[in-house]
Scaffold this motif. Structure first.
Motif, PDB file in Angstrom:
ATOM      1  N   MET A   1      50.884  43.918  32.930  1.00 24.24           N
ATOM      2  CA  MET A   1      52.060  43.629  33.719  1.00 24.24           C
ATOM      3  C   MET A   1      52.173  44.571  34.920  1.00 24.24           C
ATOM      4  SD  MET A   1      54.466  41.577  34.012  1.00 24.24           S
ATOM      5  CE  MET A   1      55.874  40.940  33.246  1.00 24.24           C
ATOM      6  N   ARG A   2      51.838  45.840  34.704  1.00 24.83           N
ATOM      7  CA  ARG A   2      51.906  46.808  35.802  1.00 24.83           C
ATOM      8  C   ARG A   2      50.962  46.427  36.930  1.00 24.83           C
ATOM      9  NH1 ARG A   2      51.520  51.702  31.607  1.00 24.83           N
ATOM     10  NH2 ARG A   2      53.703  51.785  31.040  1.00 24.83           N
ATOM     11  N   GLU A   3      49.788  45.927  36.537  1.00 16.60           N
ATOM     12  CA  GLU A   3      48.802  45.532  37.545  1.00 16.60           C
ATOM     13  C   GLU A   3      49.360  44.409  38.420  1.00 16.60           C
ATOM     14  OE1 GLU A   3      47.903  45.685  34.251  1.00 16.60           O
ATOM     15  OE2 GLU A   3      46.839  47.581  34.380  1.00 16.60           O
ATOM     16  N   ARG A   4      50.080  43.476  37.812  1.00 15.18           N
ATOM     17  CA  ARG A   4      50.607  42.343  38.576  1.00 15.18           C
ATOM     18  C   ARG A   4      51.651  42.786  39.596  1.00 15.18           C
ATOM     19  NH1 ARG A   4      50.708  38.045  33.672  1.00 15.18           N
ATOM     20  NH2 ARG A   4      48.478  37.676  33.683  1.00 15.18           N
ATOM     21  N   TRP A   5      52.510  43.731  39.216  1.00 19.77           N
ATOM     22  CA  TRP A   5      53.506  44.226  40.173  1.00 19.77           C
ATOM     23  C   TRP A   5      52.819  44.976  41.316  1.00 19.77           C
ATOM     24  CZ3 TRP A   5      58.108  42.474  40.821  1.00 19.77           C
ATOM     25  CH2 TRP A   5      58.785  41.901  39.742  1.00 19.77           C
ATOM     26  N   LEU A   6      51.872  45.827  40.965  1.00 19.77           N
ATOM     27  CA  LEU A   6      51.149  46.561  42.009  1.00 19.77           C
ATOM     28  C   LEU A   6      50.382  45.585  42.897  1.00 19.77           C
ATOM     29  CD1 LEU A   6      50.355  49.229  43.295  1.00 19.77           C
ATOM     30  CD2 LEU A   6      48.532  49.445  41.589  1.00 19.77           C
ATOM     31  N   HIS A   7      49.818  44.559  42.290  1.00 20.30           N
ATOM     32  CA  HIS A   7      49.084  43.566  43.069  1.00 20.30           C
ATOM     33  C   HIS A   7      50.012  42.803  44.013  1.00 20.30           C
ATOM     34  CE1 HIS A   7      46.459  39.785  43.373  1.00 20.30           C
ATOM     35  NE2 HIS A   7      45.945  40.710  44.141  1.00 20.30           N
ATOM     36  N   THR A  39      35.346  49.170  34.267  1.00 23.93           N
ATOM     37  CA  THR A  39      34.514  48.216  33.529  1.00 23.93           C
ATOM     38  C   THR A  39      34.672  46.813  34.104  1.00 23.93           C
ATOM     39  OG1 THR A  39      36.244  47.647  31.941  1.00 23.93           O
ATOM     40  CG2 THR A  39      34.859  49.545  31.402  1.00 23.93           C
ATOM     41  N   PRO A  40      33.692  45.951  33.898  1.00 25.30           N
ATOM     42  CA  PRO A  40      33.841  44.560  34.339  1.00 25.30           C
ATOM     43  C   PRO A  40      35.087  43.884  33.747  1.00 25.30           C
ATOM     44  CG  PRO A  40      31.547  44.995  33.897  1.00 25.30           C
ATOM     45  CD  PRO A  40      32.327  46.205  33.420  1.00 25.30           C
ATOM     46  N   ARG A  41      35.453  44.255  32.539  1.00 32.89           N
ATOM     47  CA  ARG A  41      36.663  43.677  31.925  1.00 32.89           C
ATOM     48  C   ARG A  41      37.905  44.022  32.747  1.00 32.89           C
ATOM     49  NH1 ARG A  41      39.368  44.780  26.056  1.00 32.89           N
ATOM     50  NH2 ARG A  41      40.751  42.988  26.137  1.00 32.89           N
ATOM     51  N   THR A  42      37.986  45.241  33.244  1.00 28.17           N
ATOM     52  CA  THR A  42      39.117  45.645  34.093  1.00 28.17           C
ATOM     53  C   THR A  42      39.196  44.753  35.321  1.00 28.17           C
ATOM     54  OG1 THR A  42      38.978  47.943  33.353  1.00 28.17           O
ATOM     55  CG2 THR A  42      40.095  47.550  35.441  1.00 28.17           C
ATOM     56  N   LEU A  43      38.046  44.385  35.877  1.00 26.02           N
ATOM     57  CA  LEU A  43      38.020  43.557  37.079  1.00 26.02           C
ATOM     58  C   LEU A  43      38.629  42.178  36.837  1.00 26.02           C
ATOM     59  CD1 LEU A  43      34.468  44.389  38.460  1.00 26.02           C
ATOM     60  CD2 LEU A  43      36.653  45.459  39.040  1.00 26.02           C
ATOM     61  N   GLN A  48      42.184  35.268  39.218  1.00 22.55           N
ATOM     62  CA  GLN A  48      41.835  34.853  40.585  1.00 22.55           C
ATOM     63  C   GLN A  48      43.032  34.929  41.537  1.00 22.55           C
ATOM     64  OE1 GLN A  48      38.673  34.121  41.731  1.00 22.55           O
ATOM     65  NE2 GLN A  48      38.193  34.992  39.741  1.00 22.55           N
ATOM     66  N   ARG A  49      44.086  35.620  41.135  1.00 20.97           N
ATOM     67  CA  ARG A  49      45.262  35.750  41.999  1.00 20.97           C
ATOM     68  C   ARG A  49      44.913  36.531  43.259  1.00 20.97           C
ATOM     69  NH1 ARG A  49      46.753  36.781  36.886  1.00 20.97           N
ATOM     70  NH2 ARG A  49      48.344  35.478  35.942  1.00 20.97           N
ATOM     71  N   GLY A  50      45.457  36.116  44.387  1.00 21.68           N
ATOM     72  CA  GLY A  50      45.232  36.832  45.634  1.00 21.68           C
ATOM     73  C   GLY A  50      43.800  36.702  46.116  1.00 21.68           C
ATOM     74  N   SER A  51      43.414  37.643  46.954  1.00 21.85           N
ATOM     75  CA  SER A  51      42.060  37.646  47.518  1.00 21.85           C
ATOM     76  C   SER A  51      41.223  38.725  46.846  1.00 21.85           C
ATOM     77  CB  SER A  51      42.141  37.926  49.027  1.00 21.85           C
ATOM     78  OG  SER A  51      42.629  39.249  49.241  1.00 21.85           O
ATOM     79  N   LEU A  53      39.991  41.134  48.323  1.00 19.46           N
ATOM     80  CA  LEU A  53      40.427  42.397  48.916  1.00 19.46           C
ATOM     81  C   LEU A  53      41.684  42.912  48.222  1.00 19.46           C
ATOM     82  CD1 LEU A  53      40.079  44.598  51.034  1.00 19.46           C
ATOM     83  CD2 LEU A  53      41.396  43.155  52.626  1.00 19.46           C
ATOM     84  N   SER A  54      42.677  42.060  48.022  1.00 18.82           N
ATOM     85  CA  SER A  54      43.913  42.524  47.372  1.00 18.82           C
ATOM     86  C   SER A  54      43.649  42.943  45.932  1.00 18.82           C
ATOM     87  CB  SER A  54      45.010  41.452  47.448  1.00 18.82           C
ATOM     88  OG  SER A  54      44.701  40.324  46.665  1.00 18.82           O
ATOM     89  N   ARG A  55      42.817  42.199  45.210  1.00 14.37           N
ATOM     90  CA  ARG A  55      42.485  42.574  43.833  1.00 14.37           C
ATOM     91  C   ARG A  55      41.724  43.901  43.790  1.00 14.37           C
ATOM     92  NH1 ARG A  55      41.094  37.087  43.759  1.00 14.37           N
ATOM     93  NH2 ARG A  55      38.881  37.605  43.761  1.00 14.37           N
ATOM     94  N   SER A  56      40.761  44.063  44.684  1.00  8.11           N
ATOM     95  CA  SER A  56      39.960  45.288  44.699  1.00  8.11           C
ATOM     96  C   SER A  56      40.813  46.506  45.031  1.00  8.11           C
ATOM     97  CB  SER A  56      38.816  45.161  45.707  1.00  8.11           C
ATOM     98  OG  SER A  56      37.899  44.185  45.295  1.00  8.11           O
ATOM     99  N   ILE A  57      41.689  46.388  46.015  1.00  4.13           N
ATOM    100  CA  ILE A  57      42.568  47.512  46.375  1.00  4.13           C
ATOM    101  C   ILE A  57      43.478  47.861  45.207  1.00  4.13           C
ATOM    102  CG2 ILE A  57      44.530  48.190  47.818  1.00  4.13           C
ATOM    103  CD1 ILE A  57      43.152  46.721  50.151  1.00  4.13           C
ATOM    104  N   THR A  58      44.081  46.848  44.600  1.00 10.11           N
ATOM    105  CA  THR A  58      45.008  47.078  43.484  1.00 10.11           C
ATOM    106  C   THR A  58      44.340  47.825  42.341  1.00 10.11           C
ATOM    107  OG1 THR A  58      46.257  45.079  44.031  1.00 10.11           O
ATOM    108  CG2 THR A  58      46.486  45.932  41.786  1.00 10.11           C
ATOM    109  N   LEU A  59      43.173  47.364  41.928  1.00  8.74           N
ATOM    110  CA  LEU A  59      42.503  47.978  40.785  1.00  8.74           C
ATOM    111  C   LEU A  59      41.875  49.323  41.142  1.00  8.74           C
ATOM    112  CD1 LEU A  59      40.982  44.767  39.192  1.00  8.74           C
ATOM    113  CD2 LEU A  59      43.027  46.026  38.467  1.00  8.74           C
ATOM    114  N   ALA A  60      41.295  49.438  42.324  1.00 11.20           N
ATOM    115  CA  ALA A  60      40.681  50.708  42.738  1.00 11.20           C
ATOM    116  C   ALA A  60      41.727  51.817  42.834  1.00 11.20           C
ATOM    117  CB  ALA A  60      39.958  50.542  44.071  1.00 11.20           C
ATOM    118  N   ALA A  61      42.959  51.447  43.162  1.00 15.06           N
ATOM    119  CA  ALA A  61      44.035  52.434  43.258  1.00 15.06           C
ATOM    120  C   ALA A  61      44.325  53.082  41.908  1.00 15.06           C
ATOM    121  CB  ALA A  61      45.300  51.774  43.801  1.00 15.06           C
ATOM    122  N   ARG A  62      43.878  52.461  40.826  1.00 16.38           N
ATOM    123  CA  ARG A  62      44.146  52.974  39.477  1.00 16.38           C
ATOM    124  C   ARG A  62      42.894  53.429  38.745  1.00 16.38           C
ATOM    125  NH1 ARG A  62      47.663  49.315  36.241  1.00 16.38           N
ATOM    126  NH2 ARG A  62      47.530  51.088  34.830  1.00 16.38           N
TER     127      ARG A  62
END
Length: 120
Positions: A1-7, A39-43, A48-51, A53-62
């Protein structure tokens, strides 16, 4: 859920900020959240929400030590992404973003094209 808000916030920020500024913004927000494992699972967390770029920035930030790579390549005439933006013909290009840790992509299948920028 936290990932979705940050995303959601990251996607909004990309509408008004540069990708580099958006990465800095998301990183500041992500500091107060638990770290994610590279991990690939984290990715797959955001689906497939967003682009990419938005997914990569969101996850890389954490993810500790992560950065976002942005690559471009020739798409060819029938590329959907190129057609969507009105770029047609043999000189059309497409772009893709992915996450790297220690200079290596988290998912070896992710890199696409020549890297033109790093965020982080």
């Amino acid at each position: 859920m936290r990932e979705r808000w940050l995303h959601l916030l990251t996607r909004a920020a990309l509408q008004v900020m540069s990708p580099q500024d958006t990465f800095a913004f998301a990183t500041r927000l992500g500091q107060s959240l638990p770290r994610l494992e590279p991990t690939p699972r984290t990715l797959r967390t955001l689906g497939q929400r967003g682009s990419c770029l938005s997914r990569s920035i969101t996850l890389a930030a954490r993810i500790t030590g992560a950065r976002v790579a942005v690559g471009v390549k020739k798409s060819g005439y029938r590329a959907i992404a190129a057609t969507r933006f009105g770029l047609r013909g043999p000189d059309a290009i497409s772009a893709h973003a992915w996450i790297e840790v220690g200079g290596l992509p988290i998912d070896a299948r992710d890199p696409s094209g020549k890297i033109i920028a790093y965020l982080g």
